[in-house]
Motif scaffolding. Structure first.
Motif, short mmCIF file in Angstrom:
data_model
loop_
_atom_site.label_atom_id
_atom_site.label_comp_id
_atom_site.label_asym_id
_atom_site.label_seq_id
_atom_site.Cartn_x
_atom_site.Cartn_y
_atom_site.Cartn_z
N CYS A 1 -1.66 9.81 -8.59
CA CYS A 1 -1.45 8.96 -7.41
C CYS A 1 -1.13 7.54 -7.86
N ILE B 1 2.28 4.60 -1.34
CA ILE B 1 1.64 5.57 -2.24
C ILE B 1 2.60 6.72 -2.54
N GLN C 1 -0.18 3.77 -6.41
CA GLN C 1 -0.18 2.94 -5.22
C GLN C 1 0.23 1.52 -5.56
N ASN D 1 0.80 -1.23 0.00
CA ASN D 1 0.00 0.00 0.00
C ASN D 1 0.84 1.28 0.00
#
Length: 305
Positions: free
Chosen positions: A43, A36, A45, A34
């Protein structure tokens, strides 16, 4: 050798090894879960570590624990963006996500040692007396336990060139090689990596004969690379004679390695004089495949992408 992932040998080699690949995969998956990176409306991730292959071993050589790490990693990612341009996504990965991964993974080697040292540690009482260092005697192949293929010796050929070296028996046509390699560490770390026997053992995957004083003879990769230290200027320069095993008897090139410290990396300038004509490609490949790539992978001195 046994196929078991964890084995010990206390008879002659004074070396142990444990395969930590499965552990490394779980460790890296946990550290990257997870993660990021965000920039300019993009974005990225990490969802999962989908591929982790290569080498992750913990070795003990003469009482020293050395993690050897050379891994190929692939990740599944999710991208959320405000536009359809792919270039900004790549830039976010390169400039933001990769540094985050490097930060998360920086303790991999130390954590491997802490987790698995009990499985490969041999008490000093079991090791017997240490063999004194040999300053000028090349390593004997029968004394080496190697875990990798040594550099491919080149096949000598003859051609025309600018430089001609002659001997009583033959004329050797030679040329020079110059290259620049950038490593993401300081000059003093590279200097140590090229001269410290423990570090050299890690990136060559074999037992080296190497000593950090002028006039000493070194031998690497089952004796396929040998030479003599000519000049050592700490953290600045290494000069050595250098030859492949299959070169004409008695013929050595001269290698000069200089370190140029930049703000957050070091440029390594390599100049090699006296390389036999016809062997240039093989020598270049050996430097890249058996020196710089393993050094980058084992010690983390290269970019991840």
């Amino acid at each position: 050798m046994s196929n078991m992932s964890n084995w010990k040998n206390v008879n002659n080699c004074h070396r142990t090894s444990k395969n930590c690949l499965n552990w490394a995969k779980e460790y890296l998956k946990e550290q990257s879960a997870n993660l990021i990176a965000e920039d300019n409306g993009i974005c990225v991730q990490i969802n999962d570590l989908t591929e982790c292959s290569g080498d992750a071993e913990l070795n003990q050589r003469k009482g020293k624990l050395i993690p050897i790490i050379d891994l190929n990693l692939e990740f599944e990612i999710t991208v959320e963006e405000e536009n359809d341009s792919k270039r900004p996504i790549k830039e976010v990965v390169r400039t933001h996500l990769i540094p985050l991964l490097k930060e998360q993974f920086k303790n991999l080697g130390n954590d491997m040692v802490e987790t698995h040292s009990k499985d490969v540690k041999i008490e000093s009482s079991q090791l017997g007396p240490a063999t004194p260092p040999r300053a000028v005697t090349p390593i004997e192949p029968s004394q080496i336990h190697t875990a990798s293929t040594p550099p491919r010796p080149a096949t000598p050929t003859t051609s025309n060139s600018d430089t001609v070296k002659s001997s009583a028996q033959k004329i050797i046509n030679t040329t020079n090689i110059s290259e620049v390699v950038e490593l993401q560490t300081s000059a003093d770390q590279i200097y140590e990596t090229l001269l410290d026997p423990g570090r050299v053992a890690a990136w060559t995957r074999s037992r080296p004969d190497i000593f950090r004083h002028v006039g000493s003879v070194f031998s690497l990769f089952d004796g396929n690379v040998t030479g003599t230290m000519v000049e050592l200027v700490q953290n600045e320069k290494i000069v050595q004679t250098w030859r492949l095993k299959t070169w004409p008897e008695g013929h050595f090139s001269t290698v000069t390695i200089k370190f140029e410290q930049a703000s957050d990396f070091t440029r390594v300038h390599i100049n090699q004089e006296g390389v036999p004509i016809g062997e240039v490609d093989a020598v270049r490949n050996n430097w890249q495949s058996y020196y710089w790539n393993p050094i980058k992978n084992v010690f983390g001195y290269g970019a991840l992408i």
